[in-house]
Design an enzyme around this catalytic site. Structure first.
Site, PDB file in Angstrom:
ATOM      1  N   HIS A 156       0.870  -1.194   0.000  1.00  0.00           N
ATOM      2  CA  HIS A 156       0.000   0.000   0.000  1.00  0.00           C
ATOM      3  C   HIS A 156       0.893   1.225   0.000  1.00  0.00           C
ATOM      4  O   HIS A 156       1.287   1.724   1.049  1.00  0.00           O
ATOM      5  CB  HIS A 156      -0.907  -0.039   1.238  1.00  0.00           C
TER       6      HIS A 156
ATOM      7  N   HIS B 214       1.267   4.828  -2.407  1.00  0.00           N
ATOM      8  CA  HIS B 214       0.877   5.675  -3.546  1.00  0.00           C
ATOM      9  C   HIS B 214       2.162   6.312  -4.062  1.00  0.00           C
ATOM     10  O   HIS B 214       2.815   7.048  -3.320  1.00  0.00           O
ATOM     11  CB  HIS B 214      -0.095   6.764  -3.095  1.00  0.00           C
TER      12      HIS B 214
ATOM     13  N   GLU C 232     -11.172   3.446   6.231  1.00  0.00           N
ATOM     14  CA  GLU C 232     -10.108   4.334   6.732  1.00  0.00           C
ATOM     15  C   GLU C 232     -10.837   5.414   7.542  1.00  0.00           C
ATOM     16  O   GLU C 232     -10.769   5.435   8.758  1.00  0.00           O
ATOM     17  CB  GLU C 232      -9.322   4.937   5.553  1.00  0.00           C
TER      18      GLU C 232
HETATM   19  N1  ADE Z   1      -4.561   8.803  -1.722  1.00  0.00           N
HETATM   20  C1  ADE Z   1      -3.329   8.838  -1.236  1.00  0.00           C
HETATM   21  N2  ADE Z   1      -3.325   8.451   0.042  1.00  0.00           N
HETATM   22  C2  ADE Z   1      -4.593   8.133   0.376  1.00  0.00           C
HETATM   23  C3  ADE Z   1      -5.241   7.646   1.538  1.00  0.00           C
HETATM   24  N3  ADE Z   1      -4.573   7.409   2.671  1.00  0.00           N
HETATM   25  N4  ADE Z   1      -6.569   7.465   1.500  1.00  0.00           N
HETATM   26  C4  ADE Z   1      -7.247   7.712   0.392  1.00  0.00           C
HETATM   27  N5  ADE Z   1      -6.690   8.159  -0.726  1.00  0.00           N
HETATM   28  C5  ADE Z   1      -5.378   8.370  -0.748  1.00  0.00           C
HETATM   29 ZN    ZN Z   2      -3.708   4.825   0.645  1.00  0.00          ZN
END
Ligand code: ADE
Ligand code: ZN
Length: 335
Positions: free
Chosen positions: A14, A16, A197
């Protein structure tokens, strides 16, 4: 313990790629592209990284990504991440990229894809890190826009293992993207989604029932629904947990209040990951170290987390087994 955490072989599931843009590189790239950033120095950028919630972070994250225009920019970004990952003995990485963040600004899908992919190939050759790419749809945009992005991905499909869902969770439930995910799966993509989240457990159920995800990104709010926890345990649906992210975005007030240890003890397939390390103050090893110190994790807990990271990956059964054999060899040496 610290050297154990840094040197244990691990997988990151995970991350980005846009969230690995350190302010130093952001300024370097913005300068050569003649882009004006909303900060006048690296220090003032870092000072601005103080978030109230997910949206307040996303606003800053998209502003940072606006410096990225050309193949060299995406290559440099990805290469810088891979070097850091190699230093923490990341052996396998599954990288998220957000094409819409760039295509909206006139950067082509091809520019974004080719450069990230080239850096990953070089990472395999020169750093020994294996990798897979995951295309994330921005959930604050429309389902039609996601469908268009899926269409743009077609020529690159053999090099994209899965589709995912990120950006503003509240008000943008997984159900909004059911048709897009149906189409993506029918074309052979696997699927994952950020869920639970900031959003409620119902969003995790939707990700499972409607988007048929193989794993859940974050998912920490599953704890509010005992039936969901039982389901996740029974099916061993992995959660990609990001401790530093959760504290920086105030999902938990402090690391001591994080539920990672509870998730492990309940038998969930939890993994630790860095999410957007340039913004949250640490890469994967720092995430494990902070969680270890704050939650008093044992060596066995950390072994479980990294073993889960290989199990939860999109590698083949034989590839997983090879990594786990290496991991067990490492454990035998340190014990
Ligand atoms: N894009 C980058 N980080 C993120 C996260 N923690 N939650 C949702 N979208 C994201
Ligand atoms: Zn994320």
């Amino acid at each position: 313990m610290k050297s154990f955490i840094y040197s244990i072989p691990k997988a990151e599931l995970h991350i980005h790629i846009e969230g690995t843009l350190e302010p130093e590189l952001m300024f370097e790239i913005a300068q050569r592209n003649d882009i004006k950033l909303p900060y006048n120095s690296v220090e003032s950028a870092r000072k601005a990284y103080n978030f109230q919630n997910l949206q307040s972070f996303l606003d800053i994250y998209y502003a940072g990504a606006s410096a990225l225009l050309y193949e060299q920019d995406f290559y440099d970004l990805t290469w810088a991440y891979l070097q850091r990952a190699a230093n923490q003995n990341v052996r396998h990485v599954e990288i998220f990229f957000d094409p819409q963040t760039h295509t909206q600004r006139g950067v082509s899908f091809e520019t974004v894809f080719n450069s990230i992919h080239q850096a990953l190939q070089d990472g395999h050759q020169h750093l020994g890190i294996s990798s897979k790419l995951i295309l994330c749809f921005l959930r604050h945009l429309s389902a039609e826009a996601a469908m268009e992005t899926l269409q743009q991905a077609k020529p690159f499909q053999d090099r994209i293992v899965a589709v995912g869902l990120d950006s503003s969770e509240l008000g943008n439930p997984p159900s909004k993207f059911k048709e897009v995910f149906d189409k993506a799966r029918s074309e052979g993509f696997l699927s994952i989604a950020h869920a639970g989240e900031e959003g409620p457990p119902e969003y995790i159920w939707e990700a499972i029932d409607l988007l048929k995800v193989s794993r859940i990104d974050h998912g920490v709010r599953c704890i509010e629904d005992p039936q969901l926890v039982q389901y996740l345990v029974d099916k061993q649906i992995p959660l990609t947990v990001c401790p530093l992210s959760n504290v920086k975005l105030r999902v938990f007030n402090s690391i001591a209040e994080h539920n990672l240890k509870q998730l492990i003890d309940l038998g969930l397939c939890a993994t630790v990951n860095s999410d957007d390390p340039a913004y949250f103050g640490g890469y994967i090893a720092e995430n494990i170290a902070v969680a270890q110190a704050g939650l008093n994790l044992s060596q066995d807990d950390i072994y479980k987390l990294v073993k889960n990271s290989f199990q939860a990956s999109f590698l083949s059964a034989a590839e997983k087994q090879n990594f786990i054999t290496d991991l067990d060899r490492f454990m035998a040496q340190v014990s």
